[in-house]
Design an enzyme around this catalytic site. Structure first.
Site, short mmCIF file in Angstrom:
data_model
loop_
_atom_site.label_atom_id
_atom_site.label_comp_id
_atom_site.label_asym_id
_atom_site.label_seq_id
_atom_site.Cartn_x
_atom_site.Cartn_y
_atom_site.Cartn_z
N HIS A 1 70.70 59.91 40.18
CA HIS A 1 69.86 60.63 39.22
C HIS A 1 68.41 60.17 39.27
O HIS A 1 68.13 59.00 39.50
CB HIS A 1 70.43 60.58 37.80
CG HIS A 1 70.58 59.21 37.19
ND1 HIS A 1 69.57 58.61 36.48
CD2 HIS A 1 71.62 58.35 37.18
CE1 HIS A 1 70.01 57.42 36.04
NE2 HIS A 1 71.23 57.23 36.46
N ASP B 1 66.17 60.53 36.74
CA ASP B 1 65.60 60.11 35.46
C ASP B 1 65.91 58.67 35.12
O ASP B 1 66.83 58.07 35.69
CB ASP B 1 66.12 61.02 34.33
CG ASP B 1 67.62 60.94 34.17
OD1 ASP B 1 68.35 61.09 35.17
OD2 ASP B 1 68.10 60.68 33.03
N ASP C 1 78.88 58.61 43.60
CA ASP C 1 77.77 58.58 42.64
C ASP C 1 77.63 57.14 42.14
O ASP C 1 78.42 56.26 42.50
CB ASP C 1 78.06 59.56 41.49
CG ASP C 1 76.81 59.93 40.67
OD1 ASP C 1 75.73 59.34 40.90
OD2 ASP C 1 76.93 60.80 39.78
N GLU D 1 70.57 62.43 33.58
CA GLU D 1 71.87 61.75 33.46
C GLU D 1 71.91 60.88 32.21
O GLU D 1 72.93 60.79 31.53
CB GLU D 1 72.13 60.89 34.71
CG GLU D 1 73.55 60.32 34.80
CD GLU D 1 73.78 59.05 33.99
OE1 GLU D 1 74.94 58.74 33.69
OE2 GLU D 1 72.79 58.36 33.64
N GLU D 2 70.78 60.25 31.90
CA GLU D 2 70.75 59.32 30.78
C GLU D 2 70.85 60.03 29.43
O GLU D 2 71.03 59.39 28.40
CB GLU D 2 69.48 58.46 30.83
CG GLU D 2 69.32 57.63 32.11
CD GLU D 2 70.35 56.51 32.23
OE1 GLU D 2 71.21 56.37 31.34
OE2 GLU D 2 70.28 55.77 33.22
N HIS E 1 68.69 49.49 31.22
CA HIS E 1 68.58 50.09 29.88
C HIS E 1 67.84 49.20 28.88
O HIS E 1 67.80 49.49 27.69
CB HIS E 1 69.95 50.46 29.29
CG HIS E 1 70.59 51.63 29.95
ND1 HIS E 1 71.31 52.59 29.26
CD2 HIS E 1 70.61 52.02 31.24
CE1 HIS E 1 71.76 53.50 30.11
NE2 HIS E 1 71.34 53.17 31.32
ZN LIG Z 1 72.42 55.53 35.89
#
Ligand SMILES: [Zn+2]
Ligand SMILES: *[C@@H]1O[C@H](CO)[C@@H](O)[C@H](O)[C@H]1NC(C)=O
Ligand SMILES: *[C@@H]1O[C@H](CO)[C@@H](O)[C@H](O)[C@H]1NC(C)=O
Length: 548
Positions: A137, A139, A235, A206-207, A517
């Site tokens: 992803h 993002d 993935d 995705e987030e 994160h």
């Molecule tokens: Zn991720």
């Protein structure tokens, strides 16, 4: 994706009391040998030498650093592409990819879906083979502006300190996306053209659950090659780490389900100087207490991914505490041993959470004024649904849980669209249970491990690990794992049963400390080069596998 790999840290606290003897239960976690490209063996070796050079390391730093320096944050509740201007942050990222990976863009066919979703097709020479699908992803999780000062190096600096590359997305998941493209660019520079088509799919939210990205890529990917039209999908996901004296790679073969249940209580309003014994807030509180008084009954069950994982650990790690190993090894045939293993494993609450269905009361609201009785109060309970359970089982359980209280408080009870109430109307008030935003998700189908795609992936992990370190033979154990959250693959179930969520990345050493994160996200550059080596080896191995 925030991942939690079952760490089983409590294992180390358990005192060894028995001598470990090898037993036939090792067949419960069969291992494959390292798989090296052969038809393309020379190419692979030459590329491997390139990857070992400082010059290549420099390119890897530039490729990933450039990507990190373009913020591509995705936020909760964004409007559609074309309306919400915040999506426009992805255009500079596309421009960057175009100039950073020239051969990729002149050789592969690029299709943009919903403006910012990317599908690259690298056509193979033989279209009887189902394509390999690699996903990542674009993002990143937004950087909380109040924490910018806590970053050792600014979050979008892409700063390289001689060992690590810093910044939001350096690990999750620009390392995956740039790792794939770096690998394809390198293969193209070495005049490799695939026999089997390779498809790349990069979502952009995705987030925030993939609603605009992967959800729109999925039908496009489906119309390209059809249902079950891909041989293998890789993935982001689990990595590798040290456990019980051995190195273990944990490709995730499962994802838990997800459901937010909204409880709404309504009751007559009025002035608070003349209150009833229970207001809607009081009733709601009592219902919430009922949840916390009744956690889900969680057991370690055979034929589940977590069970498969502990079997692998028991069969192959060097120094798992003997008592635990003994219990796990006896557990396929002994219920008592299974319960003994469960007891030891569940000393780590995180393991128990991963195995079972969880509940967490995350939102609550009610009341507007101190002199007005609240006419309505609501709360949302978040569930992560066990791989061996279903949404309907969880709905039934929640519905049952509140039945007697609904009766006691004289509430008309409706749950998930059905009338449950035994109450004769008119009742004092209402209780409604509902899927809070229609975002419920069943647990993912479990990826088969006794199949060629999983075996090729396993052999590739072993070969990459060896090549990176100049080793031979067997140095890393492959064990199935499970995701604690969901990836973009939630939209890709129809594309193939062979979905594997895996980053060839040292999760044990770095990932849990690497600021994914949160503040101070980074990746070791040597680890990033290893990811490029992994994708390269995977593409070549898959290309040579006629039986895939
Ligand atoms: Zn991720
Ligand atoms: C494609 O692969 C199939 C199966 O291996 C083989 O029978 C066929 O001859 C190949 N076609 C081409 C064009 O190479
Ligand atoms: C339930 O509430 C309604 C409306 O206030 C009332 O008429 C009824 O008698 C109540 N039933 C019981 C069993 O208390």
């Amino acid at each position: 994706m925030l991942i939690y790999i079952i760490s089983v840290s409590s294992f180390s606290r358990i005192v060894a009391a028995y001598v470990y003897r090898r037993s036939s239960t090792e067949s419960l976690c069969p291992q494959v040998d390292a798989l090296y490209p052969s038809r393309n063996g020379e190419l692979w070796k030459n590329l491997g030498k390139t990857f070992d050079t400082d010059a290549f390391k420099g390119r890897a730093i530039d490729w990933l650093g450039g990507a990190v320096r373009i913020p591509t944050e995705s936020y909760d509740k964004m409007g559609p592409v074309g309306e919400d201007v915040r999506w426009e942050a992805f255009q500079p990222f596309h421009d960057y990819l175009l100039q950073a990976f020239p051969l990729v863009h002149t050789t592969l066919t690029l299709t943009k879906v919903n403006t910012y979703g990317l599908i690259y097709e690298w056509k193979g020479t033989n279209d009887t083979y189902k394509p390999l699908l690699l996903a990542a992803h674009q993002d990143v999780v937004p950087v909380d502006p109040t924490t910018v000062g806590e970053w050792t190096h600014p979050p979008y600096s892409g700063y390289y300190d001689g060992e690590r590359l810093w910044g939001r997305g350096s690990s999750d998941d620009k390392s995956g996306l740039i790792g794939i493209l770096s690998s394809v660019e390198s293969l193209l520079e070495n005049a490799f053209f695939p026999t089997r088509t390779v498809v790349l799919a990069f979502g952009f939210d995705e987030e925030t659950s993939g609603l605009h990205g992967a959800a729109t890529l999925a039908p496009a990917l489906l119309s390209l090659y059809g249902e079950n039209g891909y041989s293998l999908l890789v993935d982001e996901g689990g990595g590798f780490m040290e456990q019980h004296g051995s190195v273990l790679a944990v490709p995730a073969i499962a994802e838990k389900g997800y459901m937010d249940v909204r409880l709404t209580v309504s009751s007559p309003g009025g002035h608070s100087s003349l209150p009833p014994p229970h207001t809607s807030i009081g009733i709601l509180s009592r219902l919430l207490v009922e949840f916390e008084n009744n956690p889900f009954d969680v057991h370690l069950e055979r034929d589940t991914p977590v069970y498969a994982m502990v079997q692998c650990m028991a069969a192959h790690t060097k120094d798992m505490p003997a008592r635990l190993r003994k219990a796990i090894k006896a557990s396929p045939h002994s219920k008592k041993a299974l319960r003994r293993a469960e007891k030891e494993l569940f000393q780590d609450p995180a393991v128990k959470s991963l195995v079972g269905t969880t509940q967490a009361i995350d939102l609550v609201q009610g009341g507007v004024k101190t002199n007005a009785l609240p006419e309505e109060a609501w709360a949302v309970v978040n569930h992560r649904v066990a791989t061996q359970s279903t949404l309907s089982a969880v709905q039934e359980r929640d519905t049952e849980l509140l039945k007697s209280l609904a009766h006691k408080f004289n509430l008309t009870y409706t749950a998930f669209g059905s009338s449950i109430s035994t109450q004769e109307a008119p009742a004092y008030g209402t209780l409604t249970l509902a899927d809070a935003w229609g975002a419920a998700l069943e647990p993912a189908p479990i990826t088969p491990t006794d199949a060629v795609p999983y075996r090729i992936l396993s052999g590739t992990i072993k070969a990459t690990y060896n090549a990176q370190r100049g080793l031979e033979g067997d140095n890393i154990i492959i064990s199935p794992g499970i995701m604690s959250g969901n990836t973009d693959t939630r939209y890709y179930w129809k594309l193939t049963p062979h979905i594997i969520r895996y980053n060839h990345n040292n999760a044990g050493k770095d990932k849990l400390l690497s600021g994914v994160h949160t503040v101070n996200e980074f990746i070791g550059v040597v680890d990033f080069v290893e990811m490029i080596r992994f994708f390269t080896t995977l593409i070549l191995n898959v290309d040579e596998a006629a039986d895939l």
